[in-house]
Enzyme design. Structure first.
Site, mmCIF file in Angstrom:
data_model
loop_
_atom_site.group_PDB
_atom_site.id
_atom_site.type_symbol
_atom_site.label_atom_id
_atom_site.label_comp_id
_atom_site.label_asym_id
_atom_site.label_seq_id
_atom_site.Cartn_x
_atom_site.Cartn_y
_atom_site.Cartn_z
ATOM 1 N N GLY A 214 24.068 63.115 70.601
ATOM 2 C CA GLY A 214 22.937 64.063 70.176
ATOM 3 C C GLY A 214 22.599 63.860 68.561
ATOM 4 C CG ASN A 215 19.011 64.260 66.774
ATOM 5 O OD1 ASN A 215 18.654 65.298 66.474
ATOM 6 N ND2 ASN A 215 18.411 63.855 68.046
ATOM 7 N NE ARG A 216 23.485 66.876 59.715
ATOM 8 C CZ ARG A 216 23.273 66.680 58.683
ATOM 9 N NH1 ARG A 216 23.363 65.715 58.102
ATOM 10 N NH2 ARG A 216 23.148 67.744 57.967
ATOM 11 C CB ALA A 281 15.249 64.886 66.407
#
Ligand code: CTP
Length: 402
Positions: A214-216, A281
């Protein structure tokens, strides 16, 4: 940071007699925390649900309850002075009885008298049981008041105090406060009739049933864009990756998990909308194969092979729709953003630099540069993500006839 828009604002809060009146305590508390000055006026029926002492303590000001001063030596022009003091009047919750009185120009208690004397904007957040809210005379009173410039916050649907289900709940406080901020900023319903598609949040690319890449991204920026567009009258569809954040009722929300799910949803919704704001994102890579069972330590996994996801923006058949992208950069920010604008065939790109403190992931503020096709650049100062969202919409409206 730019000061909070509500800081120092003089807010006259009207409270009327219905069960949702207890929520006015939380509303006053939040407004005070945001730095606003608050004076409360209550109708006689509101006293059945909440005491003036509670609201005077929270607002740090005496609560107005009487239409005539108790002391006959005082002048009876308090309503003019108070109405002139206020930057804005917010009535939350507002009963259908008070709406009916305002729609007919009554000034029979302190609250309705103040409404008639107000020069600033008046915002009404109705709350009632479903049949009372849907009562045709209530609806025509709301239409009449809207036409002459009163602002209404749509009630939410859900379980009501009576046990019935339906529309009539006071909306969540954030929506009331966002509406107040929107009106105080001078925004009108300039997106009425427009259909806006917004994407938000990260995507998760599953490795096995337990783990993912995943990402932040928290989804905050995209959500604020969806909210600002909604409050300005747009019909908003939000495609959100996994996030804890809730969106207003009234926004058509589609939850997705992976980049490919997001792509499928964007493609199926794109045709129905006038504008796409792609703030999600989206993951650029995903595991080549997802294991159907949990990968165990003993499996001695040493690497996960990845494959590229599809670029959603580049796969769209843009036609005459307006498409806004985001660019999150750490180096050569402007050049990278301009290249993305060109290669992804965008009308605007919003550049987010992770180098700026107070901007980027998880925080409530942002500092962005809005870049146009003609290389025009609007550098916005550090401000809340909600105000940033409004400014992005402003640029969209300035550049394109929506
Ligand atoms: N985007 C997209 N599909 C992807 C990846 C990104 O549509 N698979 C969109 C994002 O939503 C954003 C824009 O493309 O509006 C730029 O995203 P960003 O992550 O900054 O750039 P990338 O194209 O992914 O390139 P890089 O990660 O190399 O900077």
């Amino acid at each position: 940071m730019e000061t909070d828009l509500l800081s120092g604002k003089k807010i006259l809060l009207g409270v009327t007699g219905c069960i949702a009146a207890y929520k006015s305590c939380l509303l006053v508390r939040e407004l005070i925390l945001r730095g606003a000055e608050v004076k409360v006026v209550m109708t006689p029926s509101a006293h059945h649900f909440i005491t003036p002492l509670t609201l005077s303590t929270l607002s740090r000001n005496p609560v107005i309850t009487e239409i005539f001063p108790k002391d006959s030596s005082q002048q009876n022009t308090w309503h003019i002075e108070t109405a002139l003091w206020a930057d804005v009047m917010l009535i939350a919750p507002c009963t259908i009885n008070t709406i009916a009185k305002i729609a007919n120009g009554f000034a029979d208690n302190a609250l309705t008298t103040l409404v008639t004397a107000m020069r600033g904007e008046v915002i009404i957040s109705p709350a009632a049981d479903v049949d009372m809210y849907e009562y045709p005379i209530t609806k025509s009173n709301i239409t009449k008041l809207t036409e002459i410039g009163f602002h209404f916050i749509d009630a939410d649907s859900g379980e009501l105090a009576s046990g019935l289900e339906g529309k009539g709940r006071l909306p969540e406080l954030q929506k009331i406060i966002d509406s107040l901020e929107t009106v105080l900023s001078g925004y009108k319903k300039d997106l009425t009739g427009k259909k806006i598609l917004v994407t938000a949040g990260p995507t998760y690319e599953d490795i096995d049933p337990v783990r993912y890449i995943g990402n932040r991204s928290s989804g905050k920026m995209g959500l604020k864009i969806a909210h600002a567009a909604y409050l300005r009258g747009a019909d908003v569809t939000l495609i959100s990756g996994p996030t804890q954040l809730s969106s207003y009722q009234g926004i058509n929300r589609i939850n997705v998990r992976s980049a490919s799910e997001m792509k499928n949803s964007v493609i199926s919704e794109f045709e129905k909308n006038d504008v796409l704001i792609m703030s999600a994102a989206v993951a650029d890579y995903k595991p080549e194969n997802k294991s159907s069972s949990k990968i165990k330590k003993e499996d001695s996994l040493i690497s996960i092979s990845l494959t590229k996801t599809d670029d959603i923006l580049s796969s769209l058949n843009k036609g005459n729709k307006i498409v806004v992208g985001f660019a999150l950069e750490t180096d050569n920010e402007v050049i990278n953003a301009e290249n993305k604008l060109k290669f992804k065939n965008l009308d605007l790109i919003v550049l987010n630099s992770l180098k700026e403190s107070g901007s980027g992931f998880e925080v409530d503020t942002n500092k962005v540069v809005i870049i146009g096709k003609d290389k025009s650049k609007i550098e916005l100062p550090l401000m809340s993500k909600f105000q940033t969202a409004h400014k992005i919409i402003d640029e969209l409206l300035k550049l394109y006839k929506l």
